[in-house]
Scaffold this motif. Structure first.
Motif, short mmCIF file in Angstrom:
data_model
loop_
_atom_site.label_atom_id
_atom_site.label_comp_id
_atom_site.label_asym_id
_atom_site.label_seq_id
_atom_site.Cartn_x
_atom_site.Cartn_y
_atom_site.Cartn_z
N ARG B 152 0.82 -1.21 0.00
CA ARG B 152 0.00 0.00 0.00
C ARG B 152 0.86 1.27 0.00
N ASP B 153 1.97 1.20 0.71
CA ASP B 153 2.76 2.41 0.91
C ASP B 153 3.67 2.74 -0.27
N ASN B 154 4.10 1.72 -0.98
CA ASN B 154 5.10 2.00 -2.03
C ASN B 154 4.55 1.83 -3.44
N LYS B 155 3.23 1.74 -3.58
CA LYS B 155 2.64 1.43 -4.89
C LYS B 155 3.10 2.42 -5.96
N ASP B 156 3.09 3.73 -5.64
CA ASP B 156 3.49 4.73 -6.63
C ASP B 156 4.96 4.53 -7.03
N ALA B 157 5.78 4.29 -6.04
CA ALA B 157 7.20 4.10 -6.34
C ALA B 157 7.42 2.84 -7.17
N ALA B 158 6.69 1.79 -6.83
CA ALA B 158 6.82 0.53 -7.57
C ALA B 158 6.40 0.73 -9.02
N GLU B 159 5.29 1.42 -9.22
CA GLU B 159 4.83 1.64 -10.60
C GLU B 159 5.81 2.54 -11.37
N ALA B 160 6.41 3.45 -10.67
CA ALA B 160 7.42 4.30 -11.33
C ALA B 160 8.58 3.42 -11.81
N GLU B 161 8.95 2.49 -10.95
CA GLU B 161 10.03 1.56 -11.31
C GLU B 161 9.62 0.69 -12.50
N HIS B 162 8.39 0.21 -12.46
CA HIS B 162 7.86 -0.57 -13.59
C HIS B 162 7.96 0.23 -14.88
N LEU B 163 7.51 1.47 -14.82
CA LEU B 163 7.49 2.28 -16.04
C LEU B 163 8.90 2.50 -16.58
N LYS B 164 9.82 2.66 -15.66
CA LYS B 164 11.22 2.87 -16.07
C LYS B 164 11.73 1.64 -16.82
N LEU B 165 11.34 0.48 -16.31
CA LEU B 165 11.77 -0.77 -16.96
C LEU B 165 11.13 -0.96 -18.33
N LEU B 166 9.89 -0.54 -18.44
CA LEU B 166 9.10 -0.91 -19.61
C LEU B 166 9.22 0.10 -20.76
N ARG B 167 9.29 1.36 -20.43
CA ARG B 167 9.18 2.41 -21.46
C ARG B 167 10.19 2.25 -22.58
N GLY B 168 9.66 2.08 -23.77
CA GLY B 168 10.53 1.97 -24.92
C GLY B 168 11.21 0.61 -25.05
N LYS B 169 10.98 -0.25 -24.06
CA LYS B 169 11.68 -1.55 -24.07
C LYS B 169 10.76 -2.70 -24.46
#
Lengths: 289, 289, 289, 289
Positions: B152-169
């Motif tokens: 619950r507490d880190n959801k935004d940070a986790a999704e930010a990390e996801h996006l970093k991994l995925l974007r353009g890849k």
């Protein structure tokens, strides 16, 4: 002739709290009275505080004459001991069935035709319809057709007429695409189970126009559901369901055509199983042996 | 090797208002540039004011080198004339896919196996999980496993990390029983389609615990649905569905076990079809060629 | 009314050696004469030395009047260039069909019902039977019933009578559980395709008594096969097949009952597809679009 | 954990000439020793001169310790009286299984994976292969892999080695696409049942290359069959079968791919049912409860 439909075949369907010794007691009783078990199915919802269900088909010479005695034996030796509800039927004593239909013929014709070829162990007492369209189709099978129009103004009167026809005369009502909602009063008064066919894979697409809804939602399979009718529309215990694959290219008319095949197959199976005492209601669900 | 995966095979997927001459114009263009049509599927929602969809697979020697030119030809000769949206892909250029999973392995493993056998025309860029459990299973296939815990507490940070991994890849995200709801922000930002597997025959049993709901409702078939993820949970366009017969005797654990087989089969088909450019979204539904 | 059955809908079915430009040439011709392609399916057995098949359905205002011209255009612009065999049909011009039956009614009735509901795009010219049993069932649908007894001694005469009835009057013969073997002479003379339903999943259980054979072999699924009739009994090109699950507890009578449902469904689909010009024979197999 | 796999669950499988009182005698015995019947399935090939089969699963506290006694009770009270063959097993005592494979991995991996997730009530004693290819896949599951090459010259030696490995060590051999024919000597000596998966819907397409044969024959469904191995190749009693729909457009490679999914599902079910003592051989067929 299905082996289950021969004379001297009895069916005992029981339901009681699960406990040790039920199968033994039932089979012992059958052995003691000279019967031979043909099939026996049972199911328990759980060993602890569970509910136990069993359907036993057995051969008993002279069952027609001895039925009262057997009934009494079951009552005394089993029902009391196990707090058991039961019913005992003769396989060669078909259920008396009234079929309700409207204008659509596929479910009705499938039932009439299967009945004619001896696949459905039932007597069709009558076909009741709110439209005259299917009369000649029905009469051709030598079955009474009763046209009782229903509209907003005469609904109570029509249902009163229905009840007069049905009470004490039938053991089952089948709604073969009957396009009228039955009133709670009718349901309370009719006194026999009612099986309906709904043209969707319930609980998806409750209510009217399920094929249009299926098209709009873009499902890849469409289905049909046969269920017992309760006061909660489309919520009664499900007896049987099936589906068929469709594609984006099928329009609503095509879904309706495909669906008709599933509807008639599903309804026929549900009616057959009910008439063979295979279906036991358990809350909002069914056991189908 | 599937014939569609050979080099020099192009796929052109188009969508435009229905009108005369589209098939002719497309096939003429392909003929003019020296191509040979292998398969051609089309569908129109209606002749009047309908939307037209077509997927054409064709062989064109040297397609890899000539792709730019072909793209331009389609743009100039077709897209403008027919107000067409289109995309042109090379069959031997697999989609780059990220798979998200949690603890349950059946959907994930089925994708990894099929990929290893060469049945899925895609590259698996990474597996992302909010749990470490499946790491060794994944690494064994030579595929990167990224453990990104989500709470619950880190959801935004986790999704930010996801996006970093995925974007353009990656070109596609597959949720293989990933037990986290993706935020609208993530969906807006990720920029590629997301396919999810839902463990029920949608629209029945939306939300959590579908097998328990199916048991409670007493359905006679259970199913699974692969769909594109949209902001409306369990409401996205359906790609594929299937069902399996169950009985009153199957408890929730057994439904879950049967369902797992349907889930993995349905998800694998949906992913395969997407990677072969067979699936076109159309409002809340899909065309699957 | 199915969209394909409206007036002004033409179907062009072609077969030729695979080569570049066929789709383009066909669609261009249709565009040139003012037609609009509704569906187009094609299949090639292989790019190199393969055979190409295509079924194109298109809307062409005034097709009934212009049919000759279109036929000629196809002849000149396509058939010669591509060494093409083709046939051009009007979707609203139903095939004329003779149904042959014996005593079993399920396949026959299913065809008659579906025809009456408008699901089968055909005209039933007559029902021919070697037994009188089904006469009243057939006449009820307003269809001619011809009782032509066949026994060892009169087989040649009976077939001569059949040929007299059929020649030039029908486009298709359907054997709906007709229990007589047609002679090579009849097959050579009749001049139209013949579809048969075999009550097994071919090539399993060739010949008589397939349900008994299935029981003896202990199979867990039984099936039915619709195929074109050739001189090699039960060896003709398969159009459609389906199966149904059975168990050890089903006796031959029950297999026969279950099988009847599969037979009628399979035969109805095969007949429908044939009448929609969807089925192309290719050696000992079929293409079904 | 499946309810049947808990401790204190016994399974009694019996076979004897049909006669009155069997069910009663069995259930009475179970009641007398303090057991509670969980499921009971029975089947008779016919009331007159028929063979009777029954599988009874019951809960009996302390079964592990009391097994000998129960075995003796059954022997004395049932087996003699009814000329009965029987076997009594503990549900928590898994069958010991050897899996034979060659190069193809789909059936093997499906078994290993289902076993790991607890869906197959068996212990995998070893995997034996005539090729080394699958070694690392197998070892990863913590299971012994034995590579025993087989060729024309060393077949007898190889089988001798097999027998040495298997004798007394396993209760079942599963051929998961093992591409060697077992000799009559091996079959006679191995002393445990052998289940094979054949990649066709038997009895269609016996022998090698069934998918090619299916393609050549133009069938519209392909299938797979799990059966007990006997000296008559592809003729052993069938345990389970299933099929999948294919089309003219699927080449042999595609049929093989589709077929692989059916094969692994069918084999897994057959092995599961065997390990749960659900399958009884009866001549060239099986009873599956």
């Amino acid at each position: 002739m299905n082996s289950e439909q021969r004379p001297d075949i009895a069916r005992l369907v029981i339901s009681c709290p699960d406990q040790h010794g039920i199968v033994a007691a039932v089979s012992e009783l059958i052995f003691d009275i000279g019967g031979n078990i043909i099939t026996l199915d049972q199911y328990s919802t759980g060993v602890e505080n569970g509910q136990f269900f069993q359907r036993t088909v057995f051969h008993l010479p002279g069952f027609a004459q001895r039925r009262q005695t057997v009934q009494q034996e079951v009552e005394e030796r089993l029902a009391k001991r196990f707090s058991m509800e039961f019913h005992l039927t003769a396989a060669d004593e078909p259920k008396r069935v009234a079929i309700f239909a409207s204008k659509t013929d596929h479910c009705l014709l499938d039932l009439l035709w299967r009945h004619r070829r001896g696949d459905l162990p039932m007597d069709i007492s009558m076909v009741v319809s709110n439209h005259p369209d299917l009369e000649s189709d029905v009469r051709r099978f030598g079955i009474d057709f009763l046209h009782i129009p229903v509209d907003r103004d005469n609904k109570d009167a029509a249902e009163a007429e229905h009840l007069k026809l049905l009470r004490g005369k039938v053991d089952l009502v089948v709604l073969a695409r009957y396009m009228q909602i039955l009133s709670p009063y009718f349901l309370a008064e009719v006194g026999v189970p009612i099986i309906n066919i709904h043209h969707s894979f319930l609980p998806a697409f409750i209510g009217a126009g399920p094929y249009q809804k299926a098209k709009d939602r873009g499902v890849k399979l469409i289905g049909a559901t046969a269920h017992y009718v309760t006061e909660d529309l489309d919520e009664g215990p499900i007896i049987e369901q099936d589906v068929i694959r469709v594609s984006h290219a099928d329009d609503v008319a095509q879904l309706t055509r495909f669906g008709a095949d599933v509807e008639r197959a599903v309804l026929s199976r549900a009616v057959k199983w009910h008439c063979e005492d295979r279906v036991i209601r358990h809350g909002s669900t069914t056991i189908v042996f």
